[in-house]
Design an enzyme around this catalytic site. Structure first.
Site, PDB file in Angstrom:
ATOM      1  N   GLU A  85      -4.258   9.494  23.937  1.00  0.00           N
ATOM      2  CA  GLU A  85      -4.606  10.211  25.149  1.00  0.00           C
ATOM      3  C   GLU A  85      -6.029  10.763  25.153  1.00  0.00           C
ATOM      4  O   GLU A  85      -6.252  11.923  25.517  1.00  0.00           O
ATOM      5  CB  GLU A  85      -3.612  11.354  25.397  1.00  0.00           C
ATOM      6  CG  GLU A  85      -3.607  12.467  24.362  1.00  0.00           C
ATOM      7  CD  GLU A  85      -2.757  12.183  23.164  1.00  0.00           C
ATOM      8  OE1 GLU A  85      -2.488  13.124  22.410  1.00  0.00           O
ATOM      9  OE2 GLU A  85      -2.347  11.032  22.971  1.00  0.00           O
ATOM     10  N   ASN A  86      -7.005   9.987  24.789  1.00  0.00           N
ATOM     11  CA  ASN A  86      -8.387  10.430  24.893  1.00  0.00           C
ATOM     12  C   ASN A  86      -8.638  10.907  26.318  1.00  0.00           C
ATOM     13  O   ASN A  86      -8.276  10.238  27.281  1.00  0.00           O
ATOM     14  CB  ASN A  86      -9.344   9.291  24.554  1.00  0.00           C
ATOM     15  CG  ASN A  86      -8.964   8.604  23.271  1.00  0.00           C
ATOM     16  OD1 ASN A  86      -8.770   9.238  22.249  1.00  0.00           O
ATOM     17  ND2 ASN A  86      -8.831   7.282  23.315  1.00  0.00           N
ATOM     18  N   GLU A 104       0.946   9.319  28.371  1.00  0.00           N
ATOM     19  CA  GLU A 104      -0.464   9.625  28.121  1.00  0.00           C
ATOM     20  C   GLU A 104      -1.065  10.452  29.242  1.00  0.00           C
ATOM     21  O   GLU A 104      -1.869  11.361  28.989  1.00  0.00           O
ATOM     22  CB  GLU A 104      -1.252   8.330  27.927  1.00  0.00           C
ATOM     23  CG  GLU A 104      -0.736   7.430  26.821  1.00  0.00           C
ATOM     24  CD  GLU A 104      -0.518   8.158  25.507  1.00  0.00           C
ATOM     25  OE1 GLU A 104      -1.350   9.002  25.142  1.00  0.00           O
ATOM     26  OE2 GLU A 104       0.501   7.892  24.846  1.00  0.00           O
ATOM     27  N   ALA A 140      -0.526   4.169  22.016  1.00  0.00           N
ATOM     28  CA  ALA A 140      -1.605   4.591  22.913  1.00  0.00           C
ATOM     29  C   ALA A 140      -2.170   5.898  22.381  1.00  0.00           C
ATOM     30  O   ALA A 140      -1.582   6.542  21.505  1.00  0.00           O
ATOM     31  CB  ALA A 140      -1.096   4.759  24.344  1.00  0.00           C
TER      32      ALA A 140
END
Length: 941
Positions: A345-346, A379, A343
């Site tokens: 973490e935008n 995240e 994943a």
């Protein structure tokens, strides 16, 4: 970023996410709460002439960098203020090139910090349109006069656009650099890239991104370093009938440009390239929205519901934990068909592999559910520490990933309190990082900046040490529950280094009543993060003497990396005696004295509250074994797992012979099985394996029968979360060790499914072990059936189970065919290539086949799948973990020599560690094989 990597679980530069698809095939579930390389580079596209030029040759052959563009770090003369970016992805093949492409324009405003006649900005694999004969146009702002461009070129090795000027930029003045460019929308999982999948019989195309750690430069020219924060104005042009998902709430600007494209524009606050994203329409900014995005069918069938239900509560928990409000008005999370990491973490739009976000209770296992929970928690934790507060440079990656790895357990435990998930840290983090940090080729948590410069070196930092070591080095050591809440608000929208953290922790210590430490936070913590490795603390209960020593997998290995502290640590020792907890002791030198004496058993590192191993005199080991045999529940659960692991690594596995047959809890059994797996890997190709298998069959049979009984012949599911895991262990290991009832059980279940493919009788928790063992016991028919089911699978977790199990066959030609499949993206997605090869290498029959395969194809694998991929280190570690002969060591060294020119990318350190580990394995087998065989033979009779 989620680790595991298995993938693993970030920070870096990731964020610009566009889910633009050929039709509206991804919908939102909302709750208010280079085979394709950039070829034909000089061909005109859409009427734009492209030109790629080489850099000057004056210094290209120098071994030591001389000019600024030869260094991998940007000069400190310029600092970005804002970007104005337009991107237009084409989701159909370009007729003139045969490629998917995107075009764009970028205008970056920067401030000059030092007078300079040179602009160096990152740019990789982009074709730049010539503007007035140069690659970019420079404009002065606010009265500043811009010098004219003297010359410009692309420095391919260091991935720069270099612009030399006829005059100097003035310190304190601002300028704008404009570029027009085209790039390939490739399927390489990096930068701005293409993902494809099939649904309802048609191919769907998605334009998405992964900028971490050094791939933003592949999407648009930029100052691609984490400390280079800026404001972003982003415009995306996309076709009618498609949509975009983005990081931050829209300002509401939506315009139709001409008959078919749409444009959406947004302004994003000061942040680094980790968090860049593109906006969709119809976002309610009046309250926090929590939304899950995925394929239409996945959402319609409810596969996003679990992630949706746990996100809100965990966000609330993190707000209280960090003592800071969630900094955005929405939390979007999207599952992508192709995504190399677990994943990313935008900020406001987190991207995931489908297996890390989607959960189908009818098909997915308890492990799949826990995976979704912990990755989402990881995240979300980054929304504060990692995004709101960002590391300054990649050598301190642990500041982002280490904290997120710890806090993920707190958030997950809050969302699912009955799972006791924090108990698993000893398995998922401590023991895992011990295995790497015990090598002489390990590295400190914080490395020197000059050690981490090139993209491959940066990618290498995304490893077990950065993710897992800090959990026990920091939180348990200082017991500062308010750690993050005292740090993140101070550095909001800014960058930080580890010394800033120590300063704030020291203030916390001084202002917390009753809190005292034997040294300053700086003195204590620097010993744990500035030197690699960890100590083994030895307690002699006859004398009370305590000693510490740098623990190494091979005690005779040479440690070349110097330590400013001579590999000694300030060690907090929590301990109990005779079942009663005693006052904490600090070991401040190599040796010390304690009152851990007498006839009662002593247990140190209570609840594994410190990052070290513990050894004892043999009398105390025997006392601990007697207690475990008499009533093992007196010793804390986590410490039972610790005792097992330390005994295997320090004393003798024979100490476990009586205890394990009585243990029923998952955590200690899993610890034992992971250690026993090392014996299996070392012996399963030789004569010792027969007697080892016979002994382990005796040990696992009671556990197998226990679960057969409590599940009423496997018709019920154990109620406890960890009991479900241990049931899987019991069946898997029993089949592996040749328990006949297990073989019949798994083969019958699988055969029943083969007779009726539309009805799978196997419980989701047991699918992986049943599939694997049935395929291993079967032949071509079983393999072909599983392959067909894999191709038909519409749920990613089911496909993943089948993909791993297909590697279990004992038929060599099937394994060789499967290896060929792994490099065919039409059969195995690129994101799954290296893990598929690793699965095959995990099979004793497949290991030599996989090793031959990657040696013969290393140049292709490295070139096509990218040396910067995080999974390259996993590939090297996975294929070589059985190596234990001089011949294999020779082959490994020859592999290193033969491919020196090609390189190993992010697997460079892993290759050195594989050589070190193989050397240690050779030594261990030579010393232990014969005595172990004799001991096992005696036990079996």
């Amino acid at each position: 970023m989620a680790k595991g990597f298995y993938i693993s679980k970030n920070m870096g530069l990731a964020g610009l996410l566009m889910g633009a698809v050929a039709v509206v095939i991804i919908i939102a579930l909302a709750a208010v709460y280079d085979k394709e390389k950039t070829k034909n580079q000089n061909k005109p596209v859409d009427g734009v002439a492209m030109l790629t030029t080489a850099s000057p040759t004056t210094s290209s052959t120098l071994s030591t960098p001389k000019d600024p563009w030869e260094h991998y770090r940007l000069p400190d003369s310029l600092s970005p203020v804002s970007y104005n970016i337009t991107l237009w992805p084409r989701l159909v093949v370009n007729a003139s090139t045969g490629l998917y492409i995107f075009t764009g324009q970028s205008a970056v405003v920067f401030q000059c910090k030092k007078d300079t006649d040179l602009i160096v900005i990152h740019c990789n694999k982009l074709n730049l349109t010539l503007l007035n004969g140069h690659h970019a146009r420079l404009t002065g702002l606010d009265g500043a006069t811009a010098p004219t461009v003297k010359t410009s070129w692309l420095q391919v090795k260091t991935e720069y656009l270099v612009i030399q000027l006829n005059g100097k930029l003035t310190a304190g003045k601002s300028y704008r650099l404009s570029t027009d460019f085209q790039g390939e929308l490739a399927d390489d999982l990096k930068g701005f890239y293409r993902s494809e999948y099939t649904e309802d019989g048609g191919k769907k195309v998605v334009a998405t991104s992964q900028m971490q750690a050094t791939f933003a430069r592949k999407a648009f020219p930029c100052f691609d370093e984490p400390a280079m924060k800026a404001v972003f104005h982003i415009t995306l042009i996309h076709q009618r009938g498609t949509f975009t998902a983005y990081t931050l709430p829209s300002l509401g600007y939506l315009t139709v440009l001409h008959p078919f494209p749409k444009v959406f524009t947004d302004t994003l606050p000061g942040m680094d390239l980790t968090m860049v994203g593109i906006p969709p329409a119809n976002v309610d900014t009046n309250c926090l929205q929590v939304r899950i995005w995925a394929r239409r069918k996945a959402i319609a069938e409810g596969h996003g519901n679990y992630a949706l239900n746990v996100t809100g509560p965990m966000l609330n928990f993190f707000e209280r934990y960090y003592n800071a409000s969630y900094p955005l008005s929405k939390s979007d999370q999207i599952a992508l068909p192709d995504f190399n990491a677990g994943a990313m973490e935008n900020w406001g739009l987190i991207t995931y592999r489908e297996t890390a976000l989607l959960y189908d209770p009818a098909i997915s296992s308890v492990g799949n559910k826990e995976r979704v929970l912990t990755v989402v928690a990881h995240e979300l934790a980054h929304m504060w520490f990692g995004n709101l507060v960002t590391l300054r440079w990649w050598n301190d990656l642990w500041l982002n990933e280490g904290f997120a790895s710890y806090v993920e357990y707190l958030g997950a435990d809050y969302a699912e309190p009955t799972w006791n998930i924090k108990e698993q840290t000893i398995l998922n983090d401590v023991h895992k990082v011990f295995a790497v940090d015990a090598l002489a080729s390990s590295h400190p948590l914080s490395r020197k900046e000059e050690e981490v410069n090139q993209p491959d070196e940066i990618s290498e930092m995304f490893n077990t040490i950065s993710y897992s070591k800090v959990l026990y080095v920091l939180e348990h050591l200082l017991q500062q529950g308010s750690l993050c809440s005292r740090t993140s608000p101070t550095f909001a929208f800014n960058n930080t280094v580890y010394s800033d953290l120590w300063d704030h922790l020291q203030k916390a210590v001084l202002t917390t009543p009753g809190m005292s430490l034997p040294h300053t936070v700086h003195d204590i913590m620097n010993r744990w993060i500035l030197q690699m490795g960890f100590p083994v603390v030895t307690i002699d209960t006859a004398t009370g003497h305590i000693t510490q020593k740098h623990f190494l997998l091979d005690p005779d290995s040479v440690v070349d990396r110097p330590s400013p502290y001579n590999y000694t640590w300030l060690v907090p020792i929590k301990w109990m005696k005779g079942g009663v907890e005693r006052e904490q002791h600090w070991l401040l030198q190599e040796t010390g004295i304690s009152n851990a004496t007498g006839s009662e058993w002593v247990l140190a590192n209570l609840n594994v509250s410190g990052y070290y191993r513990v050894n004892y005199d043999m009398d105390n080991w025997e006392r601990l074994l007697n207690q475990l045999t008499t009533d093992h529940t007196v010793i804390p659960l986590i410490n039972r797992a610790q005792i097992v692991d330390d005994a295997f690594n320090l004393a003798s596995w024979k100490l476990m012979r009586l205890y394990l047959s009585q243990e029923r809890d998952y955590i200690p059994w899993e610890s034992a099985l992971r250690n026993l797996n090392y014996y299996i890997l070392m012996f399963d190709r030789g004569q010792a394996y027969g007697v080892l298998q016979g002994y382990l069959k005796m040990q696992i049979t009671p556990l197998f029968e226990y679960f057969r009984t409590i599940t009423v012949d496997w018709t019920r599911v154990p109620t406890g979360h960890n009991d479900q895991y241990n049931q899987i262990n019991a069946i898997s290991f029993a089949c592996r060790m040749g328990v006949e009832r297990c073989r019949v059980l798994t083969s019958d279940w699988f055969r029943e499914w083969m007779l009726n493919p539309d009805h799978n009788p196997i419980h989701p928790n047991l699918k992986t072990t049943v599939y694997c063992n049935a395929i291993a016991a079967g032949g071509v028919a079983e393999w072909d059936f599983a392959w067909q089911m894999f191709k038909n699978a519409t749920v990613a977790t089911e496909a993943a189970k089948l993909r791993s199990s297909l590697a279990c066959t004992k038929v060599p030609w099937l394994l060789n065919r499967y290896l060929d499949y792994s490099l065919d993206p039409a059969k195995i997605r690129k994101q799954d290539c290296t893990s598929t090869i690793n699965y095959i290498a995990g099979n004793v029959v497949g290991m030599p086949l996989a090793w031959d395969f990657i040696r013969a194809r290393w140049n292709y694998i490295y070139t096509e799948y990218g040396g910067g991929s995080f999974s390259f280190s996993n590939l090297i570690n996975g294929v070589t973990r059985r190596f234990s002969t001089e011949f294999e060591l020779k082959q490994l060294k020859q592999f290193k020599e033969d491919n020196a020119r090609v390189g190993f990318g992010s697997g460079t350190l892993a290759l050195e560690q594989a050589i070190e580990r193989t050397t240690a394995n050779i030594k261990w087998v030579a010393e232990n094989q014969e005595p172990v065989m004799k001991w096992l033979a005696n036990e079996c009779t």
